[in-house]
Design an enzyme around this catalytic site. Structure first.
Site, PDB file in Angstrom:
ATOM      1  N   ASP A 157       0.949  -1.227  -0.010  1.00 28.78           N
ATOM      2  CA  ASP A 157      -0.022  -0.138   0.049  1.00 28.78           C
ATOM      3  C   ASP A 157       0.815   1.276  -0.059  1.00 28.78           C
ATOM      4  O   ASP A 157       1.939   1.456   0.836  1.00 28.78           O
ATOM      5  CB  ASP A 157      -1.020   0.136   1.308  1.00 28.78           C
ATOM      6  CG  ASP A 157      -1.725   1.254   1.212  1.00 28.78           C
ATOM      7  OD1 ASP A 157      -3.032   0.981   0.793  1.00 28.78           O
ATOM      8  OD2 ASP A 157      -1.323   2.146   1.930  1.00 28.78           O
ATOM      9  N   ASN A 165      -2.357  13.123  -3.046  1.00 25.02           N
ATOM     10  CA  ASN A 165      -3.670  13.710  -3.831  1.00 25.02           C
ATOM     11  C   ASN A 165      -3.803  15.040  -3.475  1.00 25.02           C
ATOM     12  O   ASN A 165      -4.237  15.886  -4.191  1.00 25.02           O
ATOM     13  CB  ASN A 165      -4.800  12.848  -3.423  1.00 25.02           C
ATOM     14  CG  ASN A 165      -5.104  11.676  -4.469  1.00 25.02           C
ATOM     15  OD1 ASN A 165      -4.382  11.794  -5.861  1.00 25.02           O
ATOM     16  ND2 ASN A 165      -5.472  10.586  -4.384  1.00 25.02           N
ATOM     17  N   GLU A 200      -5.092   2.469  -3.748  1.00 22.75           N
ATOM     18  CA  GLU A 200      -3.409   2.689  -3.700  1.00 22.75           C
ATOM     19  C   GLU A 200      -2.787   1.252  -3.338  1.00 22.75           C
ATOM     20  O   GLU A 200      -1.719   1.226  -3.096  1.00 22.75           O
ATOM     21  CB  GLU A 200      -3.098   4.002  -2.977  1.00 22.75           C
ATOM     22  CG  GLU A 200      -3.089   3.464  -1.536  1.00 22.75           C
ATOM     23  CD  GLU A 200      -4.555   4.076  -0.923  1.00 22.75           C
ATOM     24  OE1 GLU A 200      -4.607   4.554   0.242  1.00 22.75           O
ATOM     25  OE2 GLU A 200      -5.370   4.233  -2.036  1.00 22.75           O
TER      26      GLU A 200
END
Length: 280
Positions: A157, A165, A200
């Site tokens: 991950d 973001n 992710e």
């Protein structure tokens, strides 16, 4: 026989009832060709590529029917070629329609293949999605259980992806996901299975691989991601990832249990400070 037919054609072979029947048949041929011509024109306007075949087919049928009709009316010389023009036109019509259907079939098959690929591929990274992972991984899992072979699984991950973001926008986040997928792809063998697990997260299934080998690979990937620097709108984006590594054990019920075990180890890595690996 041909000389006889030609002499009869030239000397008024068609009696009035025959003439009327032929005229009616030619009218229907012309009507059908006209409908095909209209449909072809409509299809051309809507951008349908096979429409050109329909137009040519309709034109061939109409020309053939028109020539034969004029011959029956006596407007042009009546002979074997002018009388058979309608047949020739219909043969060309059928051939061109067959080409149109063949083209359409090929387009349909290509669209079906593209739809199947979209159903099994992650549209952003181009690697397998979760559905494709199960389809490819399950036979490897069953073989490993049946033959008691080594099999390991890595779940990773990307750390602080929400912050990436928020800082760099979704375009920057997408660049990170694509770069991660490319790096993982470059490190895998042909028999390994890589997929975007969701968000992710990425998953790797490693057949014929023990726990120590899987941990060594995970550490190489972790270090490679840590050293990767992406440029987005003049800013560097740093990437790290946390890993969970599990291996198949005797008596393990199914692949989902192995994934769940790797997931627990992944979150252990997160709790321990991220950018590290945890091994079963």
């Amino acid at each position: 026989m041909r000389a006889f037919c030609q002499s009869r054609l030239g000397s008024g072979f068609f009696q009035r009832p025959d003439k009327h029947a032929l005229m009616l048949a030619f009218v229907f041929v012309l009507l059908f060709a006209g409908i095909m011509l209209a449909l072809g024109a409509i299809s051309m306007r809507s951008g349908q590529k096979p429409a050109k075949y329909f137009l040519l087919a309709a034109i061939a049928a109409m020309l053939g029917a028109a020539i034969s009709t004029l011959a029956v009316w006596g407007r042009i010389p009546t002979n074997e070629w002018t009388y058979r023009a309608a047949d020739i036109g219909m043969m060309l019509d059928a051939t061109l329609l067959a080409l149109a259907l063949t083209y359409r079939f090929r387009v349909t098959q290509a669209e079906k293949l593209r739809a199947e690929q979209l159903a099994t591929r992650d549209p952003l990274t181009g690697i397998d999605n979760r559905r494709a992972f199960h389809d490819r991984a399950l036979p490897l899992w069953n073989r490993a259980r049946r033959e008691d072979r080594e099999l390991s699984l890595i779940l990773l991950d990307i750390d602080h992806f929400k912050a990436i973001n928020d800082t760099h926008g979704h375009a920057g986040g997408d660049r990170v996901l694509v770069a991660t997928a490319r790096l993982l792809e470059s490190a895998l063998r042909k028999q390994d299975v890589l997929a975007r697990w969701g968000g992710e997260e990425f998953i790797l299934l490693l057949p014929e691989t023990g726990l120590s080998e899987a941990a060594h690979l995970a550490e190489r990937l972790r270090a490679a991601l840590e050293g990767l620097r992406l440029q987005h709108e003049g800013q560097d984006i740093a990437i790290t990832a946390s890993f969970g590594i599990a291996r198949r054990k005797a008596g393990q019920p199914d692949l989902d249990r192995l994934v769940a075990e790797a997931d627990e180890l992944l979150y252990r890595s997160k709790e321990m400070g991220r950018n590290r690996i945890s091994v079963a």
